[in-house]
Design an enzyme around this catalytic site. Structure first.
Site, PDB file in Angstrom:
ATOM      1  N   ASN A   1       1.168  -1.108  -0.457  1.00 56.59           N
ATOM      2  CA  ASN A   1      -0.411   0.229   0.233  1.00 56.59           C
ATOM      3  C   ASN A   1       1.443   1.414  -0.299  1.00 56.59           C
ATOM      4  O   ASN A   1       1.457   1.400   1.278  1.00 56.59           O
ATOM      5  CB  ASN A   1      -0.620  -0.116   1.101  1.00 56.59           C
ATOM      6  CG  ASN A   1      -1.896   1.113   1.208  1.00 56.59           C
ATOM      7  OD1 ASN A   1      -1.350   1.887   0.662  1.00 56.59           O
ATOM      8  ND2 ASN A   1      -2.280   1.431   2.765  1.00 56.59           N
TER       9      ASN A   1
ATOM     10  N   LYS B   1       0.314   4.997  -0.407  1.00 61.98           N
ATOM     11  CA  LYS B   1      -0.372   5.696   0.660  1.00 61.98           C
ATOM     12  C   LYS B   1      -0.276   6.700  -0.572  1.00 61.98           C
ATOM     13  O   LYS B   1      -0.161   6.393  -2.640  1.00 61.98           O
ATOM     14  CB  LYS B   1       0.223   6.372   1.384  1.00 61.98           C
ATOM     15  CG  LYS B   1      -0.402   4.167   2.533  1.00 61.98           C
ATOM     16  CD  LYS B   1      -0.006   4.824   4.265  1.00 61.98           C
ATOM     17  CE  LYS B   1      -0.763   3.415   4.747  1.00 61.98           C
ATOM     18  NZ  LYS B   1       0.312   3.455   6.268  1.00 61.98           N
TER      19      LYS B   1
ATOM     20  N   HIS C   1      -9.447   0.958   4.693  1.00 52.61           N
ATOM     21  CA  HIS C   1      -8.096   2.060   5.503  1.00 52.61           C
ATOM     22  C   HIS C   1      -8.484   2.840   6.426  1.00 52.61           C
ATOM     23  O   HIS C   1      -9.133   3.253   6.644  1.00 52.61           O
ATOM     24  CB  HIS C   1      -7.096   2.000   4.641  1.00 52.61           C
ATOM     25  CG  HIS C   1      -5.591   2.126   4.850  1.00 52.61           C
ATOM     26  ND1 HIS C   1      -5.575   2.721   5.989  1.00 52.61           N
ATOM     27  CD2 HIS C   1      -4.897   1.284   4.877  1.00 52.61           C
ATOM     28  CE1 HIS C   1      -3.917   2.176   6.234  1.00 52.61           C
ATOM     29  NE2 HIS C   1      -3.987   1.433   5.692  1.00 52.61           N
TER      30      HIS C   1
ATOM     31  N   GLU D   1      -6.933   4.592   7.779  1.00 52.29           N
ATOM     32  CA  GLU D   1      -6.973   6.451   7.116  1.00 52.29           C
ATOM     33  C   GLU D   1      -8.176   6.358   6.244  1.00 52.29           C
ATOM     34  O   GLU D   1      -8.446   8.554   7.119  1.00 52.29           O
ATOM     35  CB  GLU D   1      -5.481   6.668   6.320  1.00 52.29           C
ATOM     36  CG  GLU D   1      -4.000   6.311   7.360  1.00 52.29           C
ATOM     37  CD  GLU D   1      -2.885   5.449   6.838  1.00 52.29           C
ATOM     38  OE1 GLU D   1      -3.314   5.487   5.164  1.00 52.29           O
ATOM     39  OE2 GLU D   1      -2.457   5.206   7.417  1.00 52.29           O
TER      40      GLU D   1
ATOM     41  N   GLU E   1      -5.050  -4.402  10.334  1.00 50.79           N
ATOM     42  CA  GLU E   1      -4.030  -3.819  10.882  1.00 50.79           C
ATOM     43  C   GLU E   1      -4.957  -3.055  12.043  1.00 50.79           C
ATOM     44  O   GLU E   1      -5.686  -2.178  11.941  1.00 50.79           O
ATOM     45  CB  GLU E   1      -4.533  -2.883   9.392  1.00 50.79           C
ATOM     46  CG  GLU E   1      -3.803  -3.361   8.360  1.00 50.79           C
ATOM     47  CD  GLU E   1      -3.725  -2.374   6.952  1.00 50.79           C
ATOM     48  OE1 GLU E   1      -2.544  -2.354   6.758  1.00 50.79           O
ATOM     49  OE2 GLU E   1      -3.834  -1.304   6.893  1.00 50.79           O
TER      50      GLU E   1
ATOM     51  N   GLY F   1       2.226   2.696  10.861  1.00 50.34           N
ATOM     52  CA  GLY F   1       3.105   3.956  10.667  1.00 50.34           C
ATOM     53  C   GLY F   1       4.258   3.877  11.444  1.00 50.34           C
ATOM     54  O   GLY F   1       4.127   5.228  11.724  1.00 50.34           O
TER      55      GLY F   1
ATOM     56  N   SER G   1       3.141  -1.849  10.541  1.00 50.10           N
ATOM     57  CA  SER G   1       4.753  -2.227  10.409  1.00 50.10           C
ATOM     58  C   SER G   1       5.049  -3.517  10.439  1.00 50.10           C
ATOM     59  O   SER G   1       6.738  -3.874  10.736  1.00 50.10           O
ATOM     60  CB  SER G   1       5.430  -1.878  11.660  1.00 50.10           C
ATOM     61  OG  SER G   1       4.416   0.071  12.412  1.00 50.10           O
TER      62      SER G   1
HETATM   63  P1  PGA Z   1       2.775   0.230   7.686  1.00 48.83           P
HETATM   64  O1  PGA Z   1       1.189   0.986   7.080  1.00 48.83           O
HETATM   65  O2  PGA Z   1       3.182  -1.036   6.946  1.00 48.83           O
HETATM   66  O3  PGA Z   1       3.667   1.267   7.431  1.00 48.83           O
HETATM   67  O4  PGA Z   1       2.393   0.274   9.157  1.00 48.83           O
HETATM   68  C1  PGA Z   1       0.572  -0.836   6.299  1.00 48.83           C
HETATM   69  C2  PGA Z   1      -0.988   0.116   6.182  1.00 48.83           C
HETATM   70  O5  PGA Z   1      -0.859   0.939   6.660  1.00 48.83           O
HETATM   71  O6  PGA Z   1      -1.248  -0.654   5.448  1.00 48.83           O
END
Ligand code: PGA
Length: 253
Positions: A9, A11, A98, A100, A170, A176, A216
């Site tokens: 992803n 983003k 997601h 976000e 997640e 992140g 992460s």
């Molecule tokens: P990250 O994000 O691996 O940077 O923690 C995962 C995601 O949001 O899909």
């Protein structure tokens, strides 16, 4: 045996040239070394680069996903991208819900259910995200939160439709942040999700359902997370922006 899937992803990152370089880097490695049997690799670039990605990945062992889709079919929805548009540039997957998007764009479970329907109508496989906030986990509400997200966003589907959906767990506190769920925490939730699918549909559906971990996930922790019996791969954010890291995670699946 269930297949595994590793999806990157991206983003809101990468210029056009950087996107081209990253996909080229991933494909170079896949072309020379292949990818493990039974593993599917997916890149999810920003919408603007989807056609570039599907062109480059055509005929290769790499699939392409979008990061979002409109819940509407077409019409006066300025700035939106429809499932029919994604289908027309041969996108295979689309991330839905997601955290976000749930947090910053107020996407409701009802809207997400509509997006899932649109994708299935247009032959695109949803990667449906669920996961709890840190407060939910500290209040021991994480299972309830995830179960409601699945009930309201996904479990209106028929069993046949459900067979096309990938679920991504997640935990929001792990995205992140560099703070990964422990393999035990991931396994516990994945087993819980699989049991919900079994209860709602059937044991066969649950056994076939791919459930990815995200948050992460990096080259140095992927193998341990993916070795858990109910973890079928990962949704990778930060570490999917570097070809060598992403490839290394694919090879850990
Ligand atoms: P990250 O994000 O691996 O940077 O923690 C995962 C995601 O949001 O899909």
């Amino acid at each position: 045996m269930r297949r595994k899937l590793v999806a990157g992803n991206w983003k809101m990152n990468m210029s056009f040239t950087e996107a081209d370089d990253l996909i080229s880097g991933i494909l170079e490695d896949i072309d020379s070394n292949g990818i493990p049997e039974n593993v599917e690799a997916v890149v999810c670039p920003p919408a603007l680069y989807l056609e570039l990605a599907t062109d480059m990945a055509s005929g290769k062992e790499l699939f392409v996903g979008a990061q979002n889709v409109s819940e509407y079919e077409n019409g006066a929805y300025t700035g939106e991208i429809s499932a029919a548009m994604l289908e027309s540039v041969e996108v295979d997957y689309c991330i839905i819900g997601h955290s976000e998007r749930r947090q910053y764009f107020d996407e409701s479970d009802e809207a997400l259910a509509g997006k899932v329907n649109m994708l299935l109508k247009h032959n695109i496989k949803p990667i449906f995200c669920c996961g709890e906030l840190l407060d939910d986990r500290e209040d021991d509400m994480h299972m309830d939160v995830v179960s409601t997200q699945l009930e309201d966003g996904l479990f209106h589907l028929t069993e046949e439709e459900m067979s096309k959906v990938v679920i991504a767990y997640e935990p929001v506190w792990a995205i992140g942040t560099g703070k990964t769920a422990t393999p035990e925490q991931a396994q516990e939730m994945h087993a819980f999700i699989r049991a919900l699918v079994a209860k709602k549909y059937s044991q066969a559906s649950a056994d076939a359902c791919m459930i990815l971990y995200g948050g992460s996930c990096k080259p140095d922790n992927a193998a341990e997370l993916f070795s858990q019996p109910d973890v079928d791969g990962g949704l990778i954010g930060g570490a999917s922006l570097k070809a060598t890291d992403f490839i290394s995670i694919i090879r850990s699946a």
